[in-house]
Design a protein around this motif. Structure first.
Motif, PDB file in Angstrom:
ATOM      1  N   LEU A 114       0.840  -1.203   0.000  1.00 46.02           N
ATOM      2  CA  LEU A 114       0.000   0.000   0.000  1.00 46.02           C
ATOM      3  C   LEU A 114       0.876   1.254   0.000  1.00 46.02           C
ATOM      4  CD1 LEU A 114      -2.651   1.562   0.322  1.00 46.02           C
ATOM      5  CD2 LEU A 114      -2.487   1.199   2.781  1.00 46.02           C
ATOM      6  N   LEU A 115       1.929   1.217   0.820  1.00 45.96           N
ATOM      7  CA  LEU A 115       2.868   2.343   0.855  1.00 45.96           C
ATOM      8  C   LEU A 115       3.467   2.576  -0.523  1.00 45.96           C
ATOM      9  CD1 LEU A 115       4.806   4.358   2.293  1.00 45.96           C
ATOM     10  CD2 LEU A 115       6.201   2.413   2.949  1.00 45.96           C
ATOM     11  N   ALA A 116       3.896   1.486  -1.161  1.00 49.89           N
ATOM     12  CA  ALA A 116       4.532   1.623  -2.480  1.00 49.89           C
ATOM     13  C   ALA A 116       3.535   2.159  -3.508  1.00 49.89           C
ATOM     14  CB  ALA A 116       5.085   0.279  -2.928  1.00 49.89           C
ATOM     15  N   ALA A 117       2.311   1.642  -3.462  1.00 46.68           N
ATOM     16  CA  ALA A 117       1.307   2.110  -4.421  1.00 46.68           C
ATOM     17  C   ALA A 117       1.044   3.598  -4.232  1.00 46.68           C
ATOM     18  CB  ALA A 117       0.020   1.310  -4.244  1.00 46.68           C
ATOM     19  N   SER A 118       1.023   4.058  -2.976  1.00 46.85           N
ATOM     20  CA  SER A 118       0.778   5.472  -2.720  1.00 46.85           C
ATOM     21  C   SER A 118       1.934   6.322  -3.216  1.00 46.85           C
ATOM     22  CB  SER A 118       0.590   5.703  -1.227  1.00 46.85           C
ATOM     23  OG  SER A 118      -0.339   4.800  -0.706  1.00 46.85           O
ATOM     24  N   ILE A 119       3.144   5.789  -3.102  1.00 45.01           N
ATOM     25  CA  ILE A 119       4.296   6.559  -3.576  1.00 45.01           C
ATOM     26  C   ILE A 119       4.280   6.615  -5.105  1.00 45.01           C
ATOM     27  CG2 ILE A 119       6.813   6.582  -3.697  1.00 45.01           C
ATOM     28  CD1 ILE A 119       6.836   5.594  -0.801  1.00 45.01           C
ATOM     29  N   VAL A 120       3.874   5.517  -5.729  1.00 45.23           N
ATOM     30  CA  VAL A 120       3.718   5.536  -7.190  1.00 45.23           C
ATOM     31  C   VAL A 120       2.700   6.608  -7.580  1.00 45.23           C
ATOM     32  CG1 VAL A 120       2.865   4.230  -9.166  1.00 45.23           C
ATOM     33  CG2 VAL A 120       4.418   3.152  -7.541  1.00 45.23           C
ATOM     34  N   LEU A 121       1.601   6.660  -6.840  1.00 48.06           N
ATOM     35  CA  LEU A 121       0.578   7.676  -7.109  1.00 48.06           C
ATOM     36  C   LEU A 121       1.161   9.077  -6.941  1.00 48.06           C
ATOM     37  CD1 LEU A 121      -2.457   8.200  -7.669  1.00 48.06           C
ATOM     38  CD2 LEU A 121      -2.769   8.308  -5.199  1.00 48.06           C
ATOM     39  N   TYR A 122       2.009   9.230  -5.938  1.00 44.83           N
ATOM     40  CA  TYR A 122       2.618  10.538  -5.701  1.00 44.83           C
ATOM     41  C   TYR A 122       3.524  10.930  -6.871  1.00 44.83           C
ATOM     42  CZ  TYR A 122       4.109  14.457  -2.873  1.00 44.83           C
ATOM     43  OH  TYR A 122       4.323  15.713  -2.404  1.00 44.83           O
ATOM     44  N   PHE A 123       4.326   9.985  -7.344  1.00 43.91           N
ATOM     45  CA  PHE A 123       5.187  10.292  -8.494  1.00 43.91           C
ATOM     46  C   PHE A 123       4.341  10.588  -9.731  1.00 43.91           C
ATOM     47  CE2 PHE A 123       8.823   8.079  -6.260  1.00 43.91           C
ATOM     48  CZ  PHE A 123       9.620   9.210  -6.206  1.00 43.91           C
ATOM     49  N   TYR A 124       3.245   9.850  -9.879  1.00 46.51           N
ATOM     50  CA  TYR A 124       2.316  10.134 -10.990  1.00 46.51           C
ATOM     51  C   TYR A 124       1.828  11.571 -10.882  1.00 46.51           C
ATOM     52  CZ  TYR A 124      -2.088  10.106 -13.547  1.00 46.51           C
ATOM     53  OH  TYR A 124      -3.120  10.424 -14.389  1.00 46.51           O
ATOM     54  N   ASN A 125       1.493  11.982  -9.673  1.00 44.27           N
ATOM     55  CA  ASN A 125       1.038  13.347  -9.424  1.00 44.27           C
ATOM     56  C   ASN A 125       2.118  14.355  -9.831  1.00 44.27           C
ATOM     57  OD1 ASN A 125      -0.249  15.609  -8.508  1.00 44.27           O
ATOM     58  ND2 ASN A 125      -0.315  15.014  -6.365  1.00 44.27           N
ATOM     59  N   ILE A 126       3.366  14.068  -9.455  1.00 46.18           N
ATOM     60  CA  ILE A 126       4.457  14.983  -9.805  1.00 46.18           C
ATOM     61  C   ILE A 126       4.553  15.120 -11.324  1.00 46.18           C
ATOM     62  CG2 ILE A 126       6.960  15.333  -9.751  1.00 46.18           C
ATOM     63  CD1 ILE A 126       7.043  13.940  -7.067  1.00 46.18           C
ATOM     64  N   ILE A 127       4.546  13.969 -12.008  1.00 46.28           N
ATOM     65  CA  ILE A 127       4.760  13.994 -13.458  1.00 46.28           C
ATOM     66  C   ILE A 127       3.603  14.708 -14.150  1.00 46.28           C
ATOM     67  CG2 ILE A 127       4.944  12.545 -15.502  1.00 46.28           C
ATOM     68  CD1 ILE A 127       6.309  10.449 -13.586  1.00 46.28           C
ATOM     69  N   VAL A 128       2.370  14.316 -13.800  1.00 45.39           N
ATOM     70  CA  VAL A 128       1.204  14.903 -14.453  1.00 45.39           C
ATOM     71  C   VAL A 128       1.125  16.399 -14.175  1.00 45.39           C
ATOM     72  CG1 VAL A 128      -1.314  14.949 -14.390  1.00 45.39           C
ATOM     73  CG2 VAL A 128      -0.112  12.787 -14.555  1.00 45.39           C
ATOM     74  N   SER A 129       1.403  16.786 -12.919  1.00 48.59           N
ATOM     75  CA  SER A 129       1.308  18.203 -12.581  1.00 48.59           C
ATOM     76  C   SER A 129       2.403  19.004 -13.262  1.00 48.59           C
ATOM     77  CB  SER A 129       1.415  18.389 -11.069  1.00 48.59           C
ATOM     78  OG  SER A 129       0.453  17.605 -10.420  1.00 48.59           O
ATOM     79  N   TRP A 130       3.571  18.393 -13.380  1.00 50.09           N
ATOM     80  CA  TRP A 130       4.680  19.083 -14.024  1.00 50.09           C
ATOM     81  C   TRP A 130       4.331  19.377 -15.481  1.00 50.09           C
ATOM     82  CZ3 TRP A 130      10.247  17.470 -12.381  1.00 50.09           C
ATOM     83  CH2 TRP A 130      11.164  18.434 -12.825  1.00 50.09           C
ATOM     84  N   ILE A 131       3.675  18.423 -16.141  1.00 47.03           N
ATOM     85  CA  ILE A 131       3.342  18.593 -17.559  1.00 47.03           C
ATOM     86  C   ILE A 131       2.127  19.502 -17.727  1.00 47.03           C
ATOM     87  CG2 ILE A 131       2.572  17.374 -19.631  1.00 47.03           C
ATOM     88  CD1 ILE A 131       4.123  14.919 -18.513  1.00 47.03           C
ATOM     89  N   ALA A 132       1.085  19.219 -16.962  1.00 50.46           N
ATOM     90  CA  ALA A 132      -0.185  19.881 -17.261  1.00 50.46           C
ATOM     91  C   ALA A 132      -0.870  20.428 -16.023  1.00 50.46           C
ATOM     92  CB  ALA A 132      -1.107  18.895 -17.971  1.00 50.46           C
ATOM     93  N   GLY A 133      -0.110  20.669 -14.959  1.00 52.13           N
ATOM     94  CA  GLY A 133      -0.731  21.173 -13.741  1.00 52.13           C
ATOM     95  C   GLY A 133      -1.199  22.620 -13.906  1.00 52.13           C
ATOM     96  N   GLU A 134      -1.945  23.051 -12.916  1.00 48.89           N
ATOM     97  CA  GLU A 134      -2.408  24.430 -12.891  1.00 48.89           C
ATOM     98  C   GLU A 134      -1.192  25.357 -12.772  1.00 48.89           C
ATOM     99  OE1 GLU A 134      -4.670  27.157  -9.607  1.00 48.89           O
ATOM    100  OE2 GLU A 134      -4.872  24.974  -9.465  1.00 48.89           O
ATOM    101  N   LYS A 135      -1.217  26.455 -13.535  1.00 47.48           N
ATOM    102  CA  LYS A 135      -0.079  27.390 -13.478  1.00 47.48           C
ATOM    103  C   LYS A 135      -0.017  28.036 -12.092  1.00 47.48           C
ATOM    104  CE  LYS A 135       1.443  28.570 -17.978  1.00 47.48           C
ATOM    105  NZ  LYS A 135       2.054  27.301 -18.319  1.00 47.48           N
ATOM    106  N   ALA A 136       1.203  28.109 -11.572  1.00 46.73           N
ATOM    107  CA  ALA A 136       1.347  28.646 -10.223  1.00 46.73           C
ATOM    108  C   ALA A 136       1.653  30.132 -10.280  1.00 46.73           C
ATOM    109  CB  ALA A 136       2.482  27.924  -9.500  1.00 46.73           C
ATOM    110  N   GLU A 137       1.125  30.862  -9.304  1.00 49.54           N
ATOM    111  CA  GLU A 137       1.542  32.249  -9.161  1.00 49.54           C
ATOM    112  C   GLU A 137       2.900  32.278  -8.451  1.00 49.54           C
ATOM    113  OE1 GLU A 137      -0.904  34.172  -6.039  1.00 49.54           O
ATOM    114  OE2 GLU A 137      -2.250  32.459  -6.330  1.00 49.54           O
ATOM    115  N   ALA A 138       3.458  33.477  -8.343  1.00 50.93           N
ATOM    116  CA  ALA A 138       4.819  33.561  -7.812  1.00 50.93           C
ATOM    117  C   ALA A 138       4.881  33.129  -6.355  1.00 50.93           C
ATOM    118  CB  ALA A 138       5.364  34.980  -7.963  1.00 50.93           C
ATOM    119  N   ASN A 139       3.824  33.399  -5.586  1.00 47.48           N
ATOM    120  CA  ASN A 139       3.865  33.091  -4.156  1.00 47.48           C
ATOM    121  C   ASN A 139       2.560  32.435  -3.723  1.00 47.48           C
ATOM    122  OD1 ASN A 139       4.365  32.959  -1.454  1.00 47.48           O
ATOM    123  ND2 ASN A 139       4.623  35.164  -1.130  1.00 47.48           N
ATOM    124  N   PRO A 140       2.325  31.187  -4.151  1.00 45.69           N
ATOM    125  CA  PRO A 140       1.020  30.578  -3.904  1.00 45.69           C
ATOM    126  C   PRO A 140       0.716  30.351  -2.428  1.00 45.69           C
ATOM    127  CG  PRO A 140       2.549  28.967  -4.765  1.00 45.69           C
ATOM    128  CD  PRO A 140       3.242  30.286  -4.851  1.00 45.69           C
TER     129      PRO A 140
END
Lengths: 272, 683
Positions: free
Chosen positions: B606-632
């Motif tokens: 379960l821990l490993a699956a959650s970490i995989v999900l976290y890395f998925y989140n990083i990758i997806v957000s990096w490519i197509a995440g919401e644009k961040a303001e300078a000081n969110p």
């Protein structure tokens, strides 16, 4: 919002006391039941009983620390949770000198308490062996244990037999790589180090068949370096040991040092 | 901080890809690395070995027939030449030679070119000196290391899910354990210092770059080639079973003489870890210098953000302790390849008797001569590094937690100087406790009382971090973002890790628990539940600044709960099995331990699956995440006051700092309705 909880510290402190009491009661009730049902090895020596007493005391002391942090953090999360992004800041509290000093003093006192408790046990472990202790030479090799009894015409064996209620002095070494000689039920553990002779004493107080486990990764079959130990009555031990053949040539071309005089535990192994 | 200047729009215009930019780049580095490997390997194997040492190939003093191991020698020099080829290929040595030949020093324009100005994406695949590029490179590499290390952990848990060593043979299992340990150690050592120490710290202190930008790029180049060599371990000697079997059977502690005996995988392993250690030392020296010398005007030591303190403490430990392990590894290599025998004990003919340990045939290695080494030497060299190293991993996480709690509690840090005392106290004490790893080794048993005392003392500065955390949360306005959740879970997990450590500091209790699963569970609570989850929180926190994108909140929450539930159940269960008496690093175990191991394995998945999900989140957000303001997050440290993406030299004008990093809220005067008694008014 903050002013709506003027008694936050008092509320959390009461919660802390309640949780501590609950925690201690649960622990004191549950620990003996768990211990009797396999949570710890069978206790077959006074040394091990003392070690578990120390752990028991530590746990009793640890519960208030645990509940302190958890209650105060938990209460802060419950009471000061801001739904969504806060629109204004909290109060600019940058510290509380009295609280910080108190915290430091209490943690020093706790560390001192731990040390005092531990040092009692350490003194017993480091005490010199008794002059009438039965010497057992323990030799670790990949992946088995060899034993010899120099007080009994160097009787040799690959299973360990110990008499009850008599101090045993293990002289432990290894002919290849580091191993660690552990009998969980007796609470004796000492590394077998090539080139050195380590000593450990123990007095078994319970009859039974236990196990020696290697606790230091020593190569391919480390997981299988377990052999039986039997604690028997003195008369059974004597008849067994006299029936064992003496070790003429030690297994792999080594000769143990002379064992005529027991060596003080402290500083062993530095002579080389 | 109020005085940060808003940088102008980035002056760099990123142009497209040009083939000329591949020379030099990591591509040329890789080509020369391969060439170097074969050159080194065959230089020894075909030339030096048979020609120079032929006839004298017998090890002096050894029994006839025990010759130098030319294959291992060739491997060793292959890897050394591989690293040399790599550094030449990426252009890391160019400026060494221009300096050596007395050529003109590079001017600012040339420095900017080296920092990747106008380079586009290719700058991430070159020897680029911009600290932000290096930070991103570290982030990706460290993530990969964590992923591979996690995969190895899952292999371990798969082996242990049932008794009986069914998934892998024991020698494979031991190799997996060794690789998991060392890879995770190298990854966690780098995971704060690398990505955030490089990207964030220079901006936090108001600097345009690190003190030594080329050294910075070099430290990453070291880690990259180190990982390339690490990948060789399972493919060297595996299955040849030359007596002791293939792979590396030692565990991450690499105790001699087991390291002298184990499979040839130890050669790439030692070279790799030496290079990673050099990388870590270079990075540490660079960071210390940067913080000492490059702070903006007004950025006094008592205005440094806590994260900088955490990184500095970690860098000090890295600079001072790592060399001990490097020496250990060099000795292992010399022992194996040149038969020195630093760890082969021998006491031929002393006064108390004769026992010739050295004359014991070492399986698979043929070392048969009493040489006069000492097995304890290996343990001491290792743990003199090994214990500071665990704080090296944890201290940046301490700093990070104290960094984000004020941001999300909207309050100043409670007891800023107490927090510094906590971090620095741990730093100093961590050098005085290493022998608690050798309570049962027989080495200087009379000193056990001393090391018990120092180990228990370390709970005092560690406890201060908890005080700072509670005090900062108290009466705040808690904003429950994902980084805040990770910071809070750090408090919980590290509390368990710290309290279980108390049992191990005590000699009588440690004698029973030493070398067992209790220890493994204890340090995973500090490394994984503490430091690694801190890293995940830090990625979430600084992702908007580093990539210009926000991470997905919902995925972040799911991954957070999955990780913490999986982790806690798995490792509490492991604590239990440790109490029961299960040894560490065993492929097979007594059926009495089966239930707890089964639970651990299931929740580890379960821990490993959650970490995989976290890395998925990083990758997806990096490519197509919401644009961040300078000081969110509305934070006050300098890195949030400059635009995103951060321009090449960070600040158009170096800011002048006039206030501390956590000046949240209105100053409270004593006696006001919101203030607790004894409040110190913010200066």
């Amino acid at each position: 919002m903050n002013s709506s909880r003027p008694n936050a510290i008092r509320t959390a402190s009461i919660g802390w006391v309640i949780f501590t009491v609950i925690g201690e009661v649960i622990y004191l009730l549950l620990a003996p039941i768990l211990a009797a049902n396999g949570a710890i090895p069978v206790v077959a020596s006074q040394r091990l009983a003392d070690a578990y007493t120390i752990m028991y005391i530590f746990t009793i002391a640890a519960i208030p620390v645990f509940t302190l942090v958890v209650t105060f953090v938990g209460y802060a999360i419950y009471a000061f949770w801001n739904k969504g992004r806060p629109t204004e800041d909290g109060p600019a509290i940058t510290g509380n000198a009295r609280l910080q000093l108190t915290w430091i003093l209490i943690s020093i006192a706790l560390a001192g308490f731990l040390y005092v408790v531990g040092f009692q046990g350490l003194a017993a472990i480091q005490a010199s062996p008794q002059s009438n202790a039965i010497v057992v030479n323990v030799t670790g090799e990949q992946w088995l244990w060899n034993y010899s009894y120099p007080g009994y015409k160097n009787a040799g064996s690959t299973t360990l037999m110990l008499p009850i209620n008599h101090q045993i002095l293990f002289r432990i070494h290894s002919i290849d790589v580091q191993h660690s000689f552990w009998i969980p039920e007796l609470g004796v553990k000492e590394d077998a180090v090539p080139g050195e002779i380590n000593q450990a004493t123990i007095t078994p107080t319970r009859l039974g068949t236990y196990q020696v486990r290697c606790m230091e990764l020593c190569g391919i079959y480390h997981a299988y370096m377990n052999t039986p130990v039997e604690v028997v009555s003195m008369s059974d031990f004597l008849s067994w040991v006299q029936a064992q053949p003496p070790v003429v040539a030690p297994p792999s071309a080594y000769v143990l040092p002379s064992l005529s005089a027991p060596v003080a535990l402290v500083g062993v192994g530095k002579s080389s | 901080m109020a005085t940060a200047t808003a940088g102008a729009e980035s002056t760099t215009t990123r142009t497209g890809f040009q083939v000329s930019k591949l020379f030099p780049s990591y591509l040329t580095g890789a080509i020369l690395a391969v060439v170097g490997y074969f050159a080194g390997y065959y230089l020894i194997k075909s030339f030096v070995g048979p020609h120079l040492l032929a006839g004298t190939g017998t090890v002096p003093g050894n029994e006839p027939g025990d010759t130098y191991n030319f294959t291992e020698q060739a491997l060793l020099w292959g890897f050394i030449f591989m690293a040399a080829g790599w550094f030449i290929g990426v252009g890391a040595l160019k400026y060494v030679f221009t300096w050596l030949l007395g050529m003109k020093d590079p001017d600012h324009a040339e420095e900017m070119k080296l920092a990747g100005k106008d380079d586009g994406w290719i700058r991430y695949f070159r020897f680029t000196t911009d600290h932000k590029v290096v930070g991103i490179q570290y982030l990706v590499l460290v993530s990969l290391m964590l992923a591979v290390g996690g995969l190895l952990a899952m292999m371990i848990r798969t082996e242990l899910i049932f008794p009986g060593a069914r998934a892998f043979p024991t020698e494979t299992y031991n190799t997996i354990v060794t690789m998991h340990g060392l890879l995770m150690i190298m990854a966690t050592i780098s995971m704060f210092i690398g990505p955030f120490g490089n990207f964030i710290v220079p901006i936090m202190i108001g600097a345009r770059d690190m003190a030594f930008p080329r050294l910075n790029a070099l430290s990453f180049a070291f880690l990259l080639i180190s990982m390339a060599i690490f990948a060789f371990i399972p493919f060297v000697d595996m299955g040849q079973a030359g007596g002791a079997g293939g792979g590396v059977q030692t565990g991450w502690t690499l105790y001699g003489p087991l390291a002298d005996q184990t499979g040839s995988g130890i050669i790439p392993l030692a070279v790799s870890v030496i290079l990673a250690g050099v990388s870590s030392m270079l990075g540490a020296v660079n960071l210390i210098t940067t913080v000492m010398a490059m702070r903006a005007p007004g950025m006094t030591y008592t205005r440094l953000p806590m994260f900088v303190w955490g990184i500095i403490a970690s860098a000090i430990l890295s600079a001072l302790a790592t060399s001990s392990f490097t020496v250990d590894l060099v000795m292992i290599l010399l022992d194996r390849v040149y038969k020195t025998g630093f760890f082969i004990a021998s006491t031929g003919g002393n006064a108390t008797g004769v026992y010739l340990i050295g004359s014991n045939p070492m399986p698979g290695n043929g070392q048969t001569i009493p040489i006069g080494g000492n097995a304890w030497l290996s343990q001491n060299l290792f743990w003199f590094f090994g214990h500071p190293e665990v704080y090296l991993i944890v201290l940046p996480a301490f700093g990070w937690v104290m960094e984000v709690l004020p941001v999300f509690a909207r309050k100043p840090l409670f007891g800023y100087k107490t927090g510094i005392l906590g971090i620095m106290g741990v730093t100093v004490l961590s050098f005085l406790v290493w022998m608690h790893h050798e309570f049962v080794s027989g080495f200087l048993p009379e000193l056990r009382g001393f090391y018990m005392a120092t180990t228990e003392m370390i709970s005092i500065p560690t406890g201060l971090v908890f005080l700072v955390a509670i005090g900062t949360l108290w009466r705040g306005k808690l904003w429950m973002t994902v980084p805040m959740l990770f910071a809070l879970s750090f408090v919980w997990n590290f509390l368990i890790g710290g309290l279980t450590g108390v049992y191990l500091s005590d000699v009588p209790a440690d004698i029973q628990l030493h070398g067992g699963m209790f220890v493994t569970a204890h340090f995973h609570f500090t490394f994984v539940g503490g430091a690694l989850f801190g890293f995940f929180g830090a990625v979430y926190y600084w992702m908007p600044k580093m990539t210009g994108r926000m991470m997905d909140e919902r995925l972040g929450q799911i991954a957070f709960w999955g990780m913490n539930i999986g982790f806690n159940v798995a490792f509490l269960s492991m604590l239990y099995v440790g109490l029961q008496g299960m040894p560490r690093r065993v492929a097979d175990y007594d059926p009495a331990f089966a239930t707890a191991n089964f639970i651990t394995s299931i929740f580890a998945y379960l821990l490993a699956a959650s970490i995989v999900l976290y890395f998925y989140n990083i990758i997806v957000s990096w490519i197509a995440g919401e644009k961040a303001e300078a000081n969110p997050w509305g934070a006050k440290t300098l890195e949030w006051q400059i635009p995103t993406p951060v321009p090449l030299e960070n600040f158009e004008e170096i800011p002048v700092v006039t206030s501390g990093p956590y000046d949240y809220g209105e100053p409270v005067t004593a006696g006001s309705s919101t203030g607790a008694p004894g409040v110190q008014v913010a200066g």
